[in-house]
Design a protein around this motif. Structure first.
Motif, PDB file in Angstrom:
ATOM      1  N   TYR A 291       0.806  -1.248   0.019  1.00  5.28           N
ATOM      2  CA  TYR A 291      -0.031   0.057   0.190  1.00  5.28           C
ATOM      3  C   TYR A 291       0.935   1.410   0.019  1.00  5.28           C
ATOM      4  CZ  TYR A 291      -4.044  -3.034   0.647  1.00  5.28           C
ATOM      5  OH  TYR A 291      -5.164  -3.858   0.661  1.00  5.28           O
ATOM      6  N   THR A 292       1.983   1.244   0.794  1.00  5.61           N
ATOM      7  CA  THR A 292       2.874   2.303   0.829  1.00  5.61           C
ATOM      8  C   THR A 292       3.633   2.595  -0.550  1.00  5.61           C
ATOM      9  OG1 THR A 292       4.551   1.146   1.791  1.00  5.61           O
ATOM     10  CG2 THR A 292       3.204   2.387   3.249  1.00  5.61           C
ATOM     11  N   GLN A 293       3.838   1.698  -1.127  1.00  3.40           N
ATOM     12  CA  GLN A 293       4.296   1.656  -2.438  1.00  3.40           C
ATOM     13  C   GLN A 293       3.556   2.325  -3.575  1.00  3.40           C
ATOM     14  OE1 GLN A 293       5.565  -2.492  -3.086  1.00  3.40           O
ATOM     15  NE2 GLN A 293       7.014  -2.567  -1.543  1.00  3.40           N
ATOM     16  N   LEU A 294       2.421   1.960  -3.342  1.00  2.00           N
ATOM     17  CA  LEU A 294       1.263   2.820  -4.292  1.00  2.00           C
ATOM     18  C   LEU A 294       0.810   4.008  -3.876  1.00  2.00           C
ATOM     19  CD1 LEU A 294      -0.924  -0.287  -5.478  1.00  2.00           C
ATOM     20  CD2 LEU A 294       0.928   0.794  -6.892  1.00  2.00           C
ATOM     21  N   GLY A 295       1.425   4.810  -2.929  1.00  2.19           N
ATOM     22  CA  GLY A 295       0.953   5.973  -2.516  1.00  2.19           C
ATOM     23  C   GLY A 295       0.294   6.373  -1.102  1.00  2.19           C
ATOM     24  N   LEU A 296      -0.081   5.115  -0.294  1.00  4.90           N
ATOM     25  CA  LEU A 296      -0.850   5.732   0.572  1.00  4.90           C
ATOM     26  C   LEU A 296       0.459   6.061   1.970  1.00  4.90           C
ATOM     27  CD1 LEU A 296      -3.534   2.775   1.303  1.00  4.90           C
ATOM     28  CD2 LEU A 296      -3.726   4.986   0.218  1.00  4.90           C
ATOM     29  N   SER A 297      -0.035   7.037   2.474  1.00  8.09           N
ATOM     30  CA  SER A 297       0.845   7.757   3.580  1.00  8.09           C
ATOM     31  C   SER A 297       1.185   6.677   4.612  1.00  8.09           C
ATOM     32  CB  SER A 297       0.449   8.881   4.121  1.00  8.09           C
ATOM     33  OG  SER A 297       1.295   9.338   5.207  1.00  8.09           O
ATOM     34  N   GLY A 298       2.282   6.539   5.115  1.00 10.52           N
ATOM     35  CA  GLY A 298       2.852   5.596   6.332  1.00 10.52           C
ATOM     36  C   GLY A 298       2.034   6.004   7.419  1.00 10.52           C
ATOM     37  N   GLU A 299       2.152   7.347   7.624  1.00 11.62           N
ATOM     38  CA  GLU A 299       1.335   7.825   8.900  1.00 11.62           C
ATOM     39  C   GLU A 299      -0.166   7.772   8.914  1.00 11.62           C
ATOM     40  OE1 GLU A 299       2.143  12.038   8.638  1.00 11.62           O
ATOM     41  OE2 GLU A 299       4.429  11.786   9.042  1.00 11.62           O
ATOM     42  N   SER A 300      -1.085   7.419   7.940  1.00 12.65           N
ATOM     43  CA  SER A 300      -2.131   6.865   7.883  1.00 12.65           C
ATOM     44  C   SER A 300      -2.611   5.390   7.967  1.00 12.65           C
ATOM     45  CB  SER A 300      -2.764   7.615   6.603  1.00 12.65           C
ATOM     46  OG  SER A 300      -2.733   9.019   6.352  1.00 12.65           O
ATOM     47  N   LEU A 301      -1.430   4.797   7.902  1.00 11.27           N
ATOM     48  CA  LEU A 301      -1.795   3.309   7.879  1.00 11.27           C
ATOM     49  C   LEU A 301      -1.075   2.842   9.229  1.00 11.27           C
ATOM     50  CD1 LEU A 301      -0.506   2.135   4.505  1.00 11.27           C
ATOM     51  CD2 LEU A 301      -2.876   1.951   5.219  1.00 11.27           C
ATOM     52  N   ILE A 302      -2.040   1.818   9.793  1.00 11.62           N
ATOM     53  CA  ILE A 302      -1.402   0.848  11.077  1.00 11.62           C
ATOM     54  C   ILE A 302      -1.642  -0.390  10.838  1.00 11.62           C
ATOM     55  CG2 ILE A 302      -1.703   2.796  12.731  1.00 11.62           C
ATOM     56  CD1 ILE A 302      -4.192   1.232  13.515  1.00 11.62           C
ATOM     57  N   MET A 303      -0.736  -1.222  11.422  1.00 14.59           N
ATOM     58  CA  MET A 303      -1.130  -2.755  11.330  1.00 14.59           C
ATOM     59  C   MET A 303      -1.557  -3.078  12.964  1.00 14.59           C
ATOM     60  SD  MET A 303      -0.557  -5.726   9.880  1.00 14.59           S
ATOM     61  CE  MET A 303       0.593  -5.622   8.387  1.00 14.59           C
ATOM     62  N   ARG A 304      -2.820  -3.549  13.077  1.00 10.40           N
ATOM     63  CA  ARG A 304      -3.228  -3.859  14.447  1.00 10.40           C
ATOM     64  C   ARG A 304      -3.674  -5.302  14.292  1.00 10.40           C
ATOM     65  NH1 ARG A 304      -8.039  -4.822  16.745  1.00 10.40           N
ATOM     66  NH2 ARG A 304      -9.359  -4.735  14.687  1.00 10.40           N
ATOM     67  N   GLU A 305      -2.783  -5.957  15.424  1.00  7.15           N
ATOM     68  CA  GLU A 305      -3.028  -7.774  15.705  1.00  7.15           C
ATOM     69  C   GLU A 305      -4.243  -7.706  16.377  1.00  7.15           C
ATOM     70  OE1 GLU A 305      -1.480 -10.326  14.874  1.00  7.15           O
ATOM     71  OE2 GLU A 305       0.384  -9.670  14.017  1.00  7.15           O
ATOM     72  N   HIS A 306      -4.953  -8.540  15.941  1.00  6.34           N
ATOM     73  CA  HIS A 306      -6.379  -8.861  16.962  1.00  6.34           C
ATOM     74  C   HIS A 306      -6.065  -9.292  18.145  1.00  6.34           C
ATOM     75  CE1 HIS A 306      -9.652  -9.042  13.374  1.00  6.34           C
ATOM     76  NE2 HIS A 306      -8.639  -8.072  13.331  1.00  6.34           N
ATOM     77  N   HIS A 307      -6.768  -8.986  19.072  1.00  5.98           N
ATOM     78  CA  HIS A 307      -6.864  -9.507  20.474  1.00  5.98           C
ATOM     79  C   HIS A 307      -7.504 -11.154  20.515  1.00  5.98           C
ATOM     80  CE1 HIS A 307      -5.491  -5.792  21.887  1.00  5.98           C
ATOM     81  NE2 HIS A 307      -6.395  -5.319  21.639  1.00  5.98           N
ATOM     82  N   GLN A 308      -7.161 -11.763  21.524  1.00 12.27           N
ATOM     83  CA  GLN A 308      -7.771 -13.222  21.412  1.00 12.27           C
ATOM     84  C   GLN A 308      -9.137 -13.063  21.289  1.00 12.27           C
ATOM     85  OE1 GLN A 308      -5.775 -15.722  21.383  1.00 12.27           O
ATOM     86  NE2 GLN A 308      -7.282 -17.244  20.941  1.00 12.27           N
ATOM     87  N   GLU A 309      -9.976 -12.532  22.138  1.00 10.52           N
ATOM     88  CA  GLU A 309     -11.430 -12.256  21.828  1.00 10.52           C
ATOM     89  C   GLU A 309     -12.033 -11.802  20.588  1.00 10.52           C
ATOM     90  OE1 GLU A 309     -10.094  -8.420  24.056  1.00 10.52           O
ATOM     91  OE2 GLU A 309      -9.685 -10.662  24.023  1.00 10.52           O
TER      92      GLU A 309
END
Length: 536
Positions: A291-309
């Protein structure tokens, strides 16, 4: 966001479906520019993930080399597919009904705030479906109307700072539902199946009921053995698919973000169980970088791991790539893509029958008669390694991206307002869609400076040559400055102008959309120059 929605309709990116009849909620049509943007996004994904993949070498950070192939499965499948996958029993949203207004809401999407009226010693929870930006004002207005207060008495109300959804409350008592005039009109939450029903054949009996697919993944799983037998792939390998899916969203909202008909770009990556965690990490990081290679700002993206529940019934681990869509409150993100470690749930379910997620390790869920509740195919979907002769059920890592959400994110990211000189050199506010050249609906526009002196003929010849390689636009109407503005709004990265010099030295001017820089290029080098820049 209002400006983006307006531009999308004005310039032909997106239209409401069936608009001349008042529209239909949760369905959207892509206009001339929108269909090109979405097609370019899907083509970029297919090339980067499937057709352009080199299986002879290991990509950076990958545990090893792997193969990639594609599929295109049907939208309607055997009903047993959805029973064994878990969708038939588990694919639900919790909904509440308002007894007063007869409206239905998703339990986790109705927001509101506690309001305390000291004169009556009464505290109520006032809800609204308004956007978060106007929520406080709407809560105040509704509370004053409920307590029959005038504007001068507004300070008698104490409104909580915290905004909550009603699923976070202990009960639906003392809740003023959206559009309701009295308290406690909401029912207890109930489950509603999100799959669209349809019928096979002309008779339309109960036995003929099936569903439009809610995801493309299951078509890949039920074809796993066919792919193994026909294409000679070896584990690890991935199967990619792009296609339509359907979910009967009760409250579609936020433009195309939550729709009832949408398109997915999914990979099911099959690997040895011992290597699955490493492959999960690889796909998670690779998809974020795409996504960043195609132009989305790294500041507008996050990677969120799901909690167990939060994990789905099949999931060993899931991470969401989320984007800060402008319709969300500041600091909040919306899902763009999910990368799920599905374990062996899917292949085992289609072999043995629907697995019970409450059992560890998971076993086939049994009915009251002691037999499988939803019987599997009975086909052997395990894999035998030709080198080691070991037989196992592969684990699956699934990067699942939404083409519609992706297109929306790139539209939101691209929308920019800056200043640029007009044809007289005066600085004017400019609306420009700064789409990556690979995604831009129109790659270049060709202009003759004036409609005489042979310039149109030269421009049309360049246009015809470029048209064989990319989507381009020809425009000879109006001042050049206005033509630039029109292309800036459409997201066209390059404009080519044929002028007086072109007739003598066989060169043209190319203008860059973002930097506004201009340079001269020989006419016979225009195609190669632009192809290099578009694919950079």
């Amino acid at each position: 966001m209002d400006k983006i929605v307006s531009l999308c309709k004005r310039r032909g990116f997106l239209f409401q479906s069936s608009e001349i009849y008042g529209g239909i909620q949760g369905f959207w049509d892509y206009g001339p520019l929108g269909v090109e943007l979405k097609r370019n996004l899907k083509d970029a994904w297919w090339h980067d993930m499937i057709s352009g993949h080199n299986e002879l070498v290991a990509p950076a950070a990958a545990p090893g080399p792997f193969e990639m192939v594609g599929l295109d499965c049907t939208i309607i499948m055997h009903p047993q597919v959805w029973k064994c996958s878990g969708h038939y029993d588990l694919f639900h949203d919790h909904m509440v009904d308002c007894r007063e207004t007869k409206k239905r809401y998703r339990f986790d999407q109705v927001r509101g705030r506690w309001v305390d009226y000291a004169d009556r010693d009464q505290k109520i929870f006032v809800t609204t479906m308004a956007d978060i930006e106007t929520e406080l004002d709407e809560v105040r207005r509704r509370a004053m109307k409920f307590f029959k207060l005038r504007n001068k008495d507004a300070d008698k109300l104490s409104i909580a700072n915290e905004s909550l959804t009603i699923d976070k409350l202990d009960s639906t008592q003392n809740v003023l539902a959206p559009d309701a005039k009295t308290l406690d009109t909401l029912t207890e939450p109930r489950e509603f199946n999100l799959m669209f029903k349809t019928t096979l054949g002309a008779l339309g009996g109960e036995d003929d009921t099936t569903f439009l697919r809610p995801e493309t993944a299951q078509g890949i799983f039920v074809n796993f053995k066919n792919v193994l037998d026909s294409s000679r792939v070896r584990i690890p390998f991935g199967i990619g698919q792009v296609g339509k899916s359907f979910r009967n969203e009760i409250t579609p909202r936020n433009f195309t973000f939550r729709s009832r008909e949408f398109e997915q770009m999914e990979i099911e990556f099959f690997c040895h169980p011992d290597e699955s965690q490493a492959w999960y990490r690889y796909w998670r990081d690779r998809r974020l970088a795409w996504y960043t290679q195609l132009g989305l700002s790294g500041e507008s993206l996050i990677m969120r791991e799901h909690h167990q529940e939060e994990l789905a019934h099949y999931s060993v681990g899931t991470a969401d790539i989320e984007y800060a869509f402008p319709f969300l409150p500041e600091g909040e993100y919306g899902e763009l893509e999910g990368i799920a470690h599905r374990g062996d749930f899917d292949l085992r379910s289609h072999m043995e029958g629907k697995l019970n997620p409450a059992t560890q390790p998971m076993e086939v869920e049994l009915g009251e008669d002691g037999k499988p509740k939803h019987r599997g195919s009975g086909r052997d979907l395990s894999y035998r390694d030709e080198v080691t002769n070991n037989k196992f059920v592969p684990h699956v890592v699934e990067p699942s991206a939404g083409a519609d959400r992706g297109a929306l994110a790139f539209l939101c990211e691209a929308y920019t307002e800056d200043e640029a000189p007009d044809e007289k050199g005066n600085m004017q506010t400019r609306t420009v869609m700064k789409l990556h050249p690979r995604l831009a609906p129109i790659k270049a526009a060709v202009f003759p400076l004036v409609k005489k002196d042979g310039m149109p003929e030269v421009a049309q010849e360049i246009y015809g040559e470029l048209k064989q390689h990319m989507n381009v636009f020809y425009d000879e109407k109006g001042a050049v400055g206005r033509r630039y503005r029109r292309q800036d709004e459409a997201g066209t990265p390059f404009c080519i102008t044929v002028d007086t010099e072109s007739l003598s030295d066989k060169t043209v001017t190319i203008r860059d959309r973002d930097s506004l820089k201009q340079w001269r290029v020989k006419i016979d080098e225009v195609v190669s120059d632009l192809r290099t820049r578009v694919n950079a």
